[in-house]
Design a protein around this motif. Structure first.
Motif, short mmCIF file in Angstrom:
data_model
loop_
_atom_site.label_atom_id
_atom_site.label_comp_id
_atom_site.label_asym_id
_atom_site.label_seq_id
_atom_site.Cartn_x
_atom_site.Cartn_y
_atom_site.Cartn_z
N ILE A 87 0.84 -1.20 0.00
CA ILE A 87 0.00 0.00 0.00
C ILE A 87 0.87 1.25 0.00
O ILE A 87 2.01 1.23 0.43
CB ILE A 87 -0.95 0.04 1.22
CG1 ILE A 87 -0.15 0.08 2.53
CG2 ILE A 87 -1.92 -1.13 1.20
CD1 ILE A 87 -0.99 0.38 3.75
N ASP A 88 0.31 2.32 -0.49
CA ASP A 88 0.90 3.64 -0.29
C ASP A 88 0.81 3.96 1.19
O ASP A 88 -0.20 3.68 1.84
CB ASP A 88 0.12 4.67 -1.11
CG ASP A 88 0.79 6.03 -1.15
OD1 ASP A 88 0.99 6.61 -0.06
OD2 ASP A 88 1.09 6.52 -2.25
N SER A 89 1.86 4.55 1.76
CA SER A 89 1.85 4.78 3.20
C SER A 89 0.77 5.77 3.63
O SER A 89 0.40 5.83 4.80
CB SER A 89 3.22 5.26 3.68
OG SER A 89 3.46 6.60 3.32
N ALA A 90 0.24 6.55 2.70
CA ALA A 90 -0.87 7.44 3.03
C ALA A 90 -2.12 6.63 3.41
O ALA A 90 -3.03 7.15 4.05
CB ALA A 90 -1.19 8.36 1.85
N ASN A 91 -2.15 5.35 3.03
CA ASN A 91 -3.27 4.49 3.37
C ASN A 91 -2.99 3.63 4.60
O ASN A 91 -3.80 2.76 4.96
CB ASN A 91 -3.60 3.57 2.18
CG ASN A 91 -4.15 4.34 1.00
OD1 ASN A 91 -4.98 5.22 1.15
ND2 ASN A 91 -3.66 4.03 -0.19
N ALA A 92 -1.87 3.85 5.27
CA ALA A 92 -1.54 3.06 6.46
C ALA A 92 -2.50 3.39 7.59
O ALA A 92 -3.01 4.51 7.72
CB ALA A 92 -0.10 3.34 6.89
N THR A 93 -2.75 2.39 8.44
CA THR A 93 -3.63 2.52 9.59
C THR A 93 -2.92 1.94 10.81
O THR A 93 -1.88 1.28 10.68
CB THR A 93 -4.94 1.75 9.36
OG1 THR A 93 -4.63 0.34 9.28
CG2 THR A 93 -5.63 2.19 8.08
N PRO A 94 -3.46 2.14 12.00
CA PRO A 94 -2.89 1.46 13.17
C PRO A 94 -2.81 -0.06 13.00
O PRO A 94 -1.90 -0.70 13.52
CB PRO A 94 -3.84 1.85 14.30
CG PRO A 94 -4.32 3.21 13.90
CD PRO A 94 -4.49 3.13 12.41
N GLU A 95 -3.75 -0.63 12.25
CA GLU A 95 -3.68 -2.07 11.99
C GLU A 95 -2.43 -2.41 11.16
O GLU A 95 -1.86 -3.50 11.31
CB GLU A 95 -4.93 -2.53 11.24
CG GLU A 95 -6.19 -2.56 12.10
CD GLU A 95 -6.72 -1.17 12.42
OE1 GLU A 95 -6.46 -0.22 11.65
OE2 GLU A 95 -7.41 -1.03 13.47
N SER A 96 -2.00 -1.48 10.31
CA SER A 96 -0.77 -1.69 9.53
C SER A 96 0.44 -1.75 10.46
O SER A 96 1.32 -2.60 10.29
CB SER A 96 -0.58 -0.56 8.52
OG SER A 96 -1.69 -0.40 7.69
N TRP A 97 0.49 -0.86 11.46
CA TRP A 97 1.60 -0.89 12.42
C TRP A 97 1.64 -2.24 13.14
O TRP A 97 2.71 -2.84 13.28
CB TRP A 97 1.45 0.21 13.48
CG TRP A 97 1.21 1.58 12.97
CD1 TRP A 97 1.58 2.09 11.75
CD2 TRP A 97 0.53 2.65 13.66
NE1 TRP A 97 1.18 3.40 11.65
CE2 TRP A 97 0.53 3.77 12.80
CE3 TRP A 97 -0.06 2.75 14.91
CZ2 TRP A 97 -0.04 4.98 13.16
CZ3 TRP A 97 -0.65 3.96 15.29
CH2 TRP A 97 -0.63 5.06 14.41
N CYS A 98 0.48 -2.71 13.54
CA CYS A 98 0.42 -3.97 14.29
C CYS A 98 0.81 -5.15 13.39
O CYS A 98 1.46 -6.09 13.86
CB CYS A 98 -0.98 -4.19 14.85
SG CYS A 98 -1.42 -3.03 16.18
#
Length: 322
Positions: A42-53
Motif C-alpha cells: 500500500i501507499d503509506s498514506a493508506n496506512a492505519t494502526p492495523e498496519s503498524w500492528c
C-alpha cells in the motif's frame, strides 16, 4: 513505486528482483536477505494502526530468524510507523531500520538505493538494537523522527534529539545514545486505543474540541503553542478540556514548535491547560505522542495510569526538562 496513469503507486512483485540483483552485485558487501512483501502493498498514506500492528507481528514472529530487519515504507507516514514500532516491540533486541525514498528506487536518480544499502548494513551489525529511521545521511531514533521536507532528499530530522548515527563514508554510531534493550522482549499488537490529534490556532472554537471528544475517542494529542500554552481566557475551551478529561479521555499537550519542550508552569496560559486536566508530553513529537497513547490505551490500562505513563520515558521518546 512504479509509474501509473494516476501517478506513482506501489505494485506487487516490482521490488523483489531488484533487491536480488543489488545484493548479488555487492560482492559480499551486503548481507544475504529474506524479502517479504505485504499483500497487497500500500501507499503509506493508506496506512492505519492495523498496519503498524501487522508489521510488528511479522517482525516479532521472525525475531529469531534474522540478525536485523529493514522495513521499507513510504515517507508520508513513516515517522508514525517508526514511532509505533518502538512501543509495539519493547526490548526487541534487534536492529529495526525503517527507510524509504523520495524518488522511486526504479528511477535512475533515486535516493532509495543509498538509503536501502545503508539500512541493510546497519541491520546486519549489532551496533543499534532499537527501532530507528534511516534517511539521507542520518540514522534517527524512530520515535524522535519527523518529516520536515515534502520534496528534498534530506526529508527527515530529529530536532529534539541527536542522530543515533551519521551515514557518511563510514557509518559512525554515537554509542552513548543507543538505548539498550532492557526487560522482557514482548509484542504489543492487539487492538489499539482510539486517539486523535488537533492543532491549536488563534480563534480555535471550543465546539470543535467538544465534537471531537465524543465516543469512541479515548485519547487526544493537543498541539499547543510554544512551551505548551493555550487560550487561557477562553472559558468554553477550558471547559471542553475539563469535560473530556472527566469523561476519561486522556489529553496530552505537546508543542507545535520544531524545537523545545512543553514546560509545565512556565506560563499561566500553559498552567490553565493542566488545571483543566491535560498532562504534558514534554518534548515528544506529535507522531510519538499519538502512537504511544494509542498503544497504552489498547492495553486496557486505566486512564490515570495512561496519563502518568505518558509523562515518562518508556522507549527513548521523551526527555523531561530539568
Amino acid at each position: 513505486m512504479v509509474d501509473t496513469p494516476a501517478g506513482h503507486a506501489p505494485v506487487a512483485g516490482a521490488l523483489g528482483p531488484y533487491l536480488d540483483v543489488m545484493v548479488e552485485q555487492s560482492r559480499g558487501e551486503l548481507p544475504p536477505i529474506t524479502f517479504l512483501e505485504l499483500d497487497p502493498p500500500i501507499d503509506s498514506a493508506n496506512a492505519t494502526p492495523e498496519s503498524w500492528c501487522a508489521i510488528a507481528r511479522i517482525l516479532y514472529e521472525r525475531r529469531e530468524d534474522h540478525r536485523g530487519f529493514v522495513v521499507l515504507h513510504g515517507t508520508d507516514t513513516m515517522a508514525y510507523t517508526s514511532s509505533a514500532l518502538s512501543f509495539l516491540l519493547p526490548s526487541f533486541g534487534r536492529p529495526v531500520i525503517v527507510t524509504g525514498s523520495q524518488i522511486p528506487i526504479m528511477r535512475t536518480r533515486s535516493d532509495g538505493r543509498q538509503n536501502l544499502i545503508g539500512a541493510l548494513q546497519v541491520a546486519a551489525s549489532s551496533d543499534v538494537d532499537e527501532v530507528t529511521l534511516l534517511f539521507g545521511e542520518v540514522l534517527l531514533r524512530g520515535n524522535r523522527a519527523t518529516k520536515i521536507d515534502a520534496s528534498g532528499l534530506d526529508a527527515f530530522d530529529s530536532p529534539r534529539f541527536p542522530p543515533v548515527a551519521e551515514i557518511g563514508i563510514d557509518i559512525t554510531v554515537n554509542r552513548g545514545l543507543v538505548r539498550p534493550a532492557e526487560g522482557q522482549r514482548r509484542l504489543i499488537a492487539g487492538p489499539l486505543g482510539t486517539v486523535a490529534a488537533v492543532r491549536l490556532f488563534p480563534g480555535f472554537s471550543a465546539s470543535i474540541l467538544a465534537n471531537l471528544c465524543r465516543p469512541p475517542l479515548q485519547g487526544l494529542i493537543l498541539e499547543a503553542y510554544g512551551a505548551g500554552n493555550g487560550p487561557s481566557h477562553d472559558r468554553e475551551f477550558l471547559a471542553a478540556i475539563e469535560a473530556a478529561t472527566s469523561q476519561g479521555i486522556v489529553v496530552v499537550v505537546v508543542t507545535q514548535c520544531l524545537h523545545g519542550s512543553v514546560q509545565p508552569g512556565a506560563y499561566a496560559a500553559g498552567s490553565a491547560l493542566l488545571r483543566a486536566g491535560a498532562v504534558p508530553g514534554f518534548d515528544m513529537t506529535s507522531e510519538a505522542a499519538l502512537t504511544k497513547l494509542a498503544v497504552l490505551l489498547g492495553q486496557g490500562l486505566d486512564t490515570r495510569t495512561v496519563a502518568e505513563v505518558m509523562q515518562h520515558d518508556i522507549a527513548g521518546e521523551l526527555t523531561r526538562p530539568v
